[in-house]
Write an enzyme that holds these catalytic residues in place. Structure first.
Site, PDB file in Angstrom:
ATOM      1  N   SER A  22      22.274 -15.771  12.370  1.00  0.00           N
ATOM      2  CA  SER A  22      23.639 -15.266  12.195  1.00  0.00           C
ATOM      3  C   SER A  22      24.652 -16.402  12.215  1.00  0.00           C
ATOM      4  CB  SER A  22      23.978 -14.247  13.283  1.00  0.00           C
ATOM      5  OG  SER A  22      23.868 -14.842  14.546  1.00  0.00           O
ATOM      6  N   ASP A  23      25.859 -16.066  11.764  1.00  0.00           N
ATOM      7  CA  ASP A  23      26.939 -17.037  11.747  1.00  0.00           C
ATOM      8  C   ASP A  23      28.261 -16.304  11.930  1.00  0.00           C
ATOM      9  OD1 ASP A  23      27.539 -20.010  11.134  1.00  0.00           O
ATOM     10  OD2 ASP A  23      29.028 -18.911   9.955  1.00  0.00           O
ATOM     11  N   THR A  24      29.166 -16.912  12.694  1.00  0.00           N
ATOM     12  CA  THR A  24      30.477 -16.315  12.960  1.00  0.00           C
ATOM     13  C   THR A  24      31.574 -17.321  12.628  1.00  0.00           C
ATOM     14  OG1 THR A  24      29.592 -14.968  14.777  1.00  0.00           O
ATOM     15  CG2 THR A  24      31.969 -15.298  14.747  1.00  0.00           C
ATOM     16  N   SER A  82      28.096 -12.649  10.098  1.00  0.00           N
ATOM     17  CA  SER A  82      27.012 -12.198   9.215  1.00  0.00           C
ATOM     18  C   SER A  82      25.684 -12.356   9.945  1.00  0.00           C
ATOM     19  CB  SER A  82      26.982 -13.026   7.926  1.00  0.00           C
ATOM     20  OG  SER A  82      28.154 -12.814   7.175  1.00  0.00           O
TER      21      SER A  82
END
Length: 197
Positions: free
Chosen positions: A76-78, A113
Site C-alpha cells: 500500500s501507499d498513502t 491505495s
C-alpha cells in the site's frame, strides 16, 4: 468470517508501517510480514490516487517470482494531496515544519491505495478522506515535531497523535484511511476474495 474465506491463503503484508501492521492484528487477520526496499519514484504527470495506485503496484512488483500459489501479497501507499500537489514523507525537520504550515487552516485529502497480488492477478483499491486543520501556531508545530518526530508519515502528521487531537476540526470519510489503511475496504475485499478467479 474473513479467516474462514482465507483458510487456504497465506496473507503477506509488505509494509514496515507499525500502524498498518497493527490494523491487520486488530482485524484478527493471520499474516506474515515481508519487506523489500524500493525507490518510491513515479511519473510526474500522475495525480492523486494515480500516484498511490502506481506506487502500491510498484511495491508489489518487487516480489515478482517470489509469490507462492497460495499467497496473497498486500502492499500500500498513502499520500497527502493539497492544492493539486502531493505531500509525501518529510525529508527533514524543516521540511516537516513547512508541510504542517501548508496544511494549517486548510482542507487536504489523504489518499491510500492498496494492491492485492497473487500469481494470477493484481488488483488495486483506493480510498480518499478529506481532513481539515484549524490554524496551527508555530509553537504547536514545533512541539509536535520535537516530541512525536513524524518523519515517517505522509503529510508529516499522524491523525491519532497529539496534533490530530488538538488540530483537526473536521474529517470527511474513513478515519483509518488517514492513519494509513482503509480497513473497511480491505476487510470487504478479503471477505469476497476468490483465489480461483
Amino acid at each position: 468470517m474473513v479467516n474462514e474465506n482465507l483458510k487456504n491463503i497465506k496473507l503477506i503484508l509488505a509494509s514496515g508501517s507499525p500502524r498498518r501492521q497493527q490494523f491487520f492484528k486488530d482485524l484478527d487477520l493471520e499474516f506474515e510480514i515481508r519487506l523489500k526496499e524500493i525507490e518510491e519514484i513515479y511519473p510526474e504527470h500522475l495525480k492523486r490516487e494515480l500516484i498511490t495506485n502506481y506506487l502500491a503496484v510498484l511495491k508489489s512488483k518487487a516480489f515478482d517470482g517470489e509469490i507462492a500459489t497460495n499467497e496473497l501479497l498486500i502492499t500500500s501507499d498513502t499520500l497527502v494531496w493539497l492544492n493539486d500537489k502531493a505531500l509525501g514523507k518529510p525529508k527533514d525537520y524543516d521540511d516537516a515544519f513547512q508541510i504542517l504550515k501548508s496544511i494549517s487552516n486548510q482542507t487536504h485529502e489523504v489518499v491510500t491505495s492498496v494492491c492485492f497480488k497473487t500469481l494470477k492477478k493484481t488488483e488495486v483499491i483506493f480510498d480518499c478522506t478529506k481532513v481539515t486543520f484549524k490554524t496551527l501556531t508555530d509553537d504547536a508545530i514545533k512541539y509536535y515535531l520535537n516530541n512525536y518526530k513524524p518523519f515517517d508519515k505522509a503529510g508529516a502528521y499522524g491523525i491519532q497523535e497529539w496534533i490530530g487531537l488538538i488540530g483537526i476540526s473536521k474529517i470527511e470519510g474513513s478515519y483509518t484511511n488517514v492513519v494509513g489503511l482503509p480497513t473497511e475496504k480491505v476487510y470487504d475485499y478479503l471477505s469476497k476474495f476468490n483465489q480461483n478467479e
